[in-house]
Write a protein that holds these residues in place. Structure first.
Motif, short mmCIF file in Angstrom:
data_model
loop_
_atom_site.label_atom_id
_atom_site.label_comp_id
_atom_site.label_asym_id
_atom_site.label_seq_id
_atom_site.Cartn_x
_atom_site.Cartn_y
_atom_site.Cartn_z
N PHE A 127 10.82 11.17 8.03
CA PHE A 127 10.02 9.94 8.05
C PHE A 127 9.22 9.79 6.76
CE2 PHE A 127 5.95 7.83 9.03
CZ PHE A 127 6.43 6.58 9.39
N VAL A 128 8.62 10.88 6.29
CA VAL A 128 7.87 10.83 5.03
C VAL A 128 8.80 10.49 3.87
CG1 VAL A 128 6.54 12.21 3.39
CG2 VAL A 128 6.08 12.42 5.84
N LEU A 129 9.98 11.09 3.86
CA LEU A 129 10.94 10.82 2.79
C LEU A 129 11.39 9.37 2.81
CD1 LEU A 129 12.66 12.07 0.52
CD2 LEU A 129 14.37 12.66 2.25
N ALA A 130 11.47 8.77 4.00
CA ALA A 130 11.97 7.40 4.14
C ALA A 130 10.87 6.36 3.99
CB ALA A 130 12.65 7.24 5.50
N LEU A 131 9.62 6.76 3.97
CA LEU A 131 8.51 5.82 4.09
C LEU A 131 8.51 4.77 2.98
CD1 LEU A 131 6.32 5.35 6.11
CD2 LEU A 131 4.79 6.80 4.78
N ILE A 137 0.84 -1.21 0.00
CA ILE A 137 0.00 0.00 0.00
C ILE A 137 0.87 1.25 0.00
CG2 ILE A 137 -1.66 1.33 1.34
CD1 ILE A 137 -2.85 -1.33 2.30
N VAL A 138 1.93 1.25 0.83
CA VAL A 138 2.82 2.41 0.91
C VAL A 138 3.53 2.63 -0.43
CG1 VAL A 138 4.92 3.30 1.98
CG2 VAL A 138 3.15 2.26 3.39
N ILE A 139 4.00 1.56 -1.05
CA ILE A 139 4.69 1.67 -2.33
C ILE A 139 3.76 2.20 -3.42
CG2 ILE A 139 5.83 0.36 -4.16
CD1 ILE A 139 6.93 -1.49 -1.98
N ALA A 140 2.49 1.82 -3.34
CA ALA A 140 1.53 2.20 -4.39
C ALA A 140 1.09 3.65 -4.30
CB ALA A 140 0.32 1.28 -4.34
N ILE A 141 1.20 4.27 -3.11
CA ILE A 141 0.73 5.64 -2.93
C ILE A 141 1.85 6.61 -3.28
CG2 ILE A 141 -0.19 7.32 -1.28
CD1 ILE A 141 -1.35 5.01 0.30
N PRO A 142 1.60 7.64 -4.09
CA PRO A 142 2.64 8.63 -4.41
C PRO A 142 3.15 9.33 -3.16
CG PRO A 142 0.76 8.83 -5.90
CD PRO A 142 0.35 7.87 -4.83
N ILE A 143 4.42 9.74 -3.20
CA ILE A 143 5.06 10.34 -2.04
C ILE A 143 4.39 11.64 -1.62
CG2 ILE A 143 6.77 11.50 -3.47
CD1 ILE A 143 7.32 10.10 0.07
N PHE A 144 3.89 12.43 -2.59
CA PHE A 144 3.28 13.70 -2.20
C PHE A 144 1.96 13.47 -1.47
CE2 PHE A 144 1.74 12.87 -6.51
CZ PHE A 144 0.39 13.14 -6.40
N VAL A 145 1.26 12.38 -1.79
CA VAL A 145 0.03 12.04 -1.05
C VAL A 145 0.38 11.63 0.38
CG1 VAL A 145 -1.97 10.51 -0.96
CG2 VAL A 145 -1.16 11.37 -3.17
N LEU A 146 1.41 10.80 0.52
CA LEU A 146 1.85 10.40 1.86
C LEU A 146 2.29 11.61 2.67
CD1 LEU A 146 3.97 7.23 0.93
CD2 LEU A 146 1.71 7.26 2.00
N GLY A 147 2.97 12.56 2.00
CA GLY A 147 3.45 13.74 2.69
C GLY A 147 2.31 14.60 3.21
N PHE A 148 1.32 14.89 2.36
CA PHE A 148 0.19 15.71 2.80
C PHE A 148 -0.64 14.99 3.86
CE2 PHE A 148 0.69 17.91 -1.42
CZ PHE A 148 0.99 19.15 -0.88
N LEU A 149 -0.76 13.65 3.73
CA LEU A 149 -1.52 12.89 4.72
C LEU A 149 -0.83 12.93 6.09
CD1 LEU A 149 -3.96 11.04 5.17
CD2 LEU A 149 -2.50 9.09 4.58
N ALA A 150 0.49 12.73 6.10
CA ALA A 150 1.24 12.79 7.36
C ALA A 150 1.22 14.20 7.93
CB ALA A 150 2.68 12.33 7.12
#
Length: 308
Positions: free
Chosen positions: A180-184, A138-151
């Motif tokens: 952490f977001v960069l490393a996720l 799931i983490v790999i499939a989500i773009p990094i900018f989405v993970l960043g805004f979510l976090a």
């Protein structure tokens, strides 16, 4: 060992020239007139425009510009940005922040990825292993900018556990969430690599022999399983250091960090070739050096590897 090191360094030389040539060519071919950004939204007179083009060698051919750029690299003269500041000063101001962010992300992904991967590998097929595999996908499939805004929303805004933006305060505490977001995404890759390696090595003959001799479980895991499982992980970590610094473009934009990511982004927008090429060249050097260090660490991690 010495000859192997020299040979690897010699192999990196054509890689460096090939990468910088390709990079400079792509920046050279960017559409638009770089001098237009210097007018502040107002058109420049032909005389001023021509003066700027002469100052930045924009009227020279591609290979002439590339030669000037190479001479500048070897004399630590990276030219001037469009603002008139030496590019070296710009890099000295922004690189420390990005290096700190990338190193923090590297430590986070190495610690969390290896620990979770070892536990999942030792419990292969169990509930924890299955949960980890699904979560990592799931983490790999989500773009990094989405993970960043979510976090940023959950941890920074909703729970108030970390600052939403970093700004000029680049302390370790403020950079912890962006790191952490960069490393996720890398954590997901490392735990999967570690999990597969540990699961494979755990069934090897030397591990069964060590267990039959009565060695304690912690010693069997750390010495006989983990050490022999780290080579693919270390390879990934070495290559990922450069990728983390390049990926900081998105993370620094989300968390308003004044590092090389934002500098490169702004420079690309206005076509500021000296700044873009100089920064990315340093990233290429960091990437090559990191891979050289990884190659030399193989023999330290696994004594079975010897350099002829």
């Amino acid at each position: 060992m010495v000859w192997y090191t020299v040979r690897r360094i010699l192999q990196l030389i054509p890689v460096f020239f090939g990468a910088t040539l390709l990079l400079y060519f792509m920046v050279y071919k960017l559409p638009g007139d770089p001098t237009a950004a210097l007018g502040g939204g107002r058109p420049l007179t032909p005389a001023v425009r021509e003066q700027i083009r002469e100052q930045y060698h924009l009227n020279d051919s591609f290979f002439q510009q590339y030669w000037i750029y190479l001479k500048g690299i070897f004399t630590f003269d990276f030219g001037q940005s469009f603002s008139g500041r030496p590019v070296l000063d710009v890099m000295q101001q922004t690189f420390p922040t990005t290096i700190k962010l990338a190193v923090m992300a590297l430590i986070i992904e190495a610690v969390l990825g290896i620990i979770i991967g070892v536990i999942a590998g030792l419990r292969r097929g169990g509930l924890f292993d299955s949960t980890v595999l699904v979560a990592s996908l799931i983490v790999i499939a989500i773009p990094i900018f989405v993970l960043g805004f979510l976090a940023q929303f959950l941890i920074g805004v909703k729970w108030g556990l970390a600052p939403v933006t970093v700004g000029g305060n680049t302390s370790i505490g403020n950079l912890l969430l962006p790191a952490f977001v960069l490393a996720l995404v890398s954590i997901a890759y490392i735990l999967r690599l570690t999990r597969n390696s540990v699961a494979e090595v755990a069934g090897a003959d030397h591990v069964r022999t060590a267990t039959a001799k009565g060695l304690g479980r912690p010693r069997v895991v750390t010495v006989h399983i983990l050490r022999n499982s780290l080579i693919p992980v270390v390879t990934f970590l070495g290559a990922d250091l450069g990728a983390l610094m390049a990926g900081a473009v998105v993370t620094e934009g989300i968390f308003n960090i004044n590092g090389i990511g934002q500098t490169v982004f702004r420079s690309v927008q206005i076509g500021e070739a000296p700044t873009v090429v100089s920064i990315v060249t340093v990233l290429v050097l960091i990437y090559l050096i990191a891979n050289l260090v990884v190659d030399l660490l193989y023999a330290v991690i696994d004594p079975r590897i010897r350099y002829a």
